[in-house]
Design a protein around this motif. Structure first.
Motif, PDB file in Angstrom:
ATOM      1  N   GLY B  17      49.912  27.244  67.486  1.00 23.85           N
ATOM      2  CA  GLY B  17      48.896  26.720  66.584  1.00 23.85           C
ATOM      3  C   GLY B  17      48.794  27.421  65.245  1.00 23.85           C
ATOM      4  O   GLY B  17      48.012  27.024  64.402  1.00 23.85           O
ATOM      5  N   HIS B  18      49.594  28.489  65.053  1.00 19.92           N
ATOM      6  CA  HIS B  18      49.522  29.144  63.744  1.00 19.92           C
ATOM      7  C   HIS B  18      50.899  29.335  63.114  1.00 19.92           C
ATOM      8  O   HIS B  18      51.048  30.101  62.169  1.00 19.92           O
ATOM      9  N   GLY B  19      51.891  28.639  63.656  1.00 25.79           N
ATOM     10  CA  GLY B  19      53.243  28.791  63.118  1.00 25.79           C
ATOM     11  C   GLY B  19      53.369  28.302  61.691  1.00 25.79           C
ATOM     12  O   GLY B  19      54.039  28.940  60.875  1.00 25.79           O
ATOM     13  N   VAL B  20      52.731  27.189  61.380  1.00 22.25           N
ATOM     14  CA  VAL B  20      52.839  26.630  60.033  1.00 22.25           C
ATOM     15  C   VAL B  20      52.178  27.558  59.019  1.00 22.25           C
ATOM     16  O   VAL B  20      52.660  27.720  57.908  1.00 22.25           O
ATOM     17  N   GLY B  21      51.085  28.193  59.441  1.00 17.20           N
ATOM     18  CA  GLY B  21      50.390  29.116  58.549  1.00 17.20           C
ATOM     19  C   GLY B  21      51.286  30.260  58.141  1.00 17.20           C
ATOM     20  O   GLY B  21      51.372  30.610  56.960  1.00 17.20           O
ATOM     21  N   GLU B  22      52.000  30.845  59.124  1.00 16.82           N
ATOM     22  CA  GLU B  22      52.899  31.955  58.816  1.00 16.82           C
ATOM     23  C   GLU B  22      54.052  31.497  57.938  1.00 16.82           C
ATOM     24  O   GLU B  22      54.454  32.192  57.010  1.00 16.82           O
ATOM     25  N   PHE B  23      54.586  30.310  58.253  1.00 20.35           N
ATOM     26  CA  PHE B  23      55.676  29.750  57.450  1.00 20.35           C
ATOM     27  C   PHE B  23      55.236  29.623  55.995  1.00 20.35           C
ATOM     28  O   PHE B  23      55.946  30.044  55.081  1.00 20.35           O
ATOM     29  N   TRP B  24      54.034  29.071  55.801  1.00 23.13           N
ATOM     30  CA  TRP B  24      53.524  28.854  54.447  1.00 23.13           C
ATOM     31  C   TRP B  24      53.235  30.176  53.741  1.00 23.13           C
ATOM     32  O   TRP B  24      53.596  30.373  52.581  1.00 23.13           O
ATOM     33  N   HIS B  25      52.605  31.111  54.452  1.00 24.44           N
ATOM     34  CA  HIS B  25      52.300  32.414  53.851  1.00 24.44           C
ATOM     35  C   HIS B  25      53.583  33.147  53.444  1.00 24.44           C
ATOM     36  O   HIS B  25      53.613  33.846  52.438  1.00 24.44           O
ATOM     37  N   GLN B  26      54.647  32.971  54.255  1.00 27.72           N
ATOM     38  CA  GLN B  26      55.923  33.588  53.926  1.00 27.72           C
ATOM     39  C   GLN B  26      56.445  33.028  52.602  1.00 27.72           C
ATOM     40  O   GLN B  26      56.956  33.764  51.772  1.00 27.72           O
ATOM     41  N   ARG B  27      56.309  31.710  52.411  1.00 36.82           N
ATOM     42  CA  ARG B  27      56.764  31.083  51.155  1.00 36.82           C
ATOM     43  C   ARG B  27      55.919  31.533  49.978  1.00 36.82           C
ATOM     44  O   ARG B  27      56.443  31.830  48.907  1.00 36.82           O
TER      45      ARG B  27
END
Lengths: 130, 126
Positions: B17-27
């Motif tokens: 449930g928080h994978g997209v958040g980490e992906f986005w924060h990485q970008r």
């Protein structure tokens, strides 16, 4: 019955493929990222030494002026530049551009050429300044 | 021991449930780090031949101190996500918790040490 006697078969990993530039640059991106992770210790040392006083700063300056210090700075600068160039490539990919087989190969070759070229330029500036 | 297969146990649970958040924060931190790193290289280049007093005078400038503080924050958050990704992909199952704690601790120490040094140099009189 439920006990698995042998490890389940896994799908083949990278070892079955011929080494390609795209694959090498993928590995380089992760390797430089990890190297920079630990390389941050050196930046931290330098900043803390500067904040601590002339004596501590003298030790840090002595290290970064030594042969090993230059190796660290050369490695850190190339790692940072390579990771940055590779990162820009990833951002462009995220936009859906350059994903074809031919384009990704060109981008991969361009990444290593650009990172080495920018690093050489940076150190030429260092040599001129210092 | 359960007779259910690992796939059977995982199925239906959904994503963490928080994978997209980490992906986005990485970008986001990749873009901020790129911009900040260019300034950092410039700052470090100008200090290459400086004396101790000159280095302290440079870091007393709020623009330099602030820029370096933002750089450290951006770098550390970016490398925290990156290292966590490596741990999740390659870390042996029994090591994942320990490596995650080590990653968190390392990143916090780097950030705390750098920010403390920068704040001290910003506020402290030489």
């Amino acid at each position: 019955m439920s006990q698995i006697q042998k490890p389940r078969p896994l799908s083949p990993h990278i070892m079955i493929y011929r080494l390609r530039m795209t694959m090498l640059m993928s590995g380089f991106h992760r390797a430089t990222g990890l190297a920079l992770y630990f390389g941050m210790v050196f930046l931290t040392w330098w900043l803390v030494a500067a904040a601590s006083g002339p004596n501590a700063f003298g030790w840090a300056s002595w290290f970064f002026g030594s042969f090993l210090g230059y190796i660290v700075m050369l490695g850190f600068s190339w790692g940072l530049i390579h990771h940055a160039v590779g990162g820009v490539r990833h951002l462009i990919w995220d936009l859906g551009i350059g994903l074809s087989k031919e384009a990704s190969m060109r981008w991969a070759i361009g990444t290593i050429i650009a990172s080495v070229a920018i690093t050489i330029l940076l150190w030429l500036v260092v040599l001129i300044v210092a | 021991m359960s007779i259910r297969t690992p796939m059977g146990r995982a199925r239906g649970m959904g994503a963490a449930g928080h994978g997209v958040g980490e992906f986005w924060h990485q970008r986001v931190t990749s873009v901020t780090s790129l911009v900040l790193a260019i300034g950092m290289i410039f700052i470090l280049l100008t200090l290459a031949t400086s004396t101790y007093a000159e280095v302290r005078a440079t870091f007393a400038n709020p623009l330099v101190g602030g820029w370096m503080a933002l750089t450290v924050i951006s770098f550390v958050y970016h490398m925290y996500i990156g290292a966590q990704e490596v741990i999740m992909e390659y870390g042996p199952k029994t090591w994942k918790l320990g490596l995650t704690l080590a990653n968190t601790g390392f990143c916090l120490m780097i950030a705390a040490a750098c920010l403390f040094a920068l704040i001290k140099m910003s506020f402290g009189v030489l």
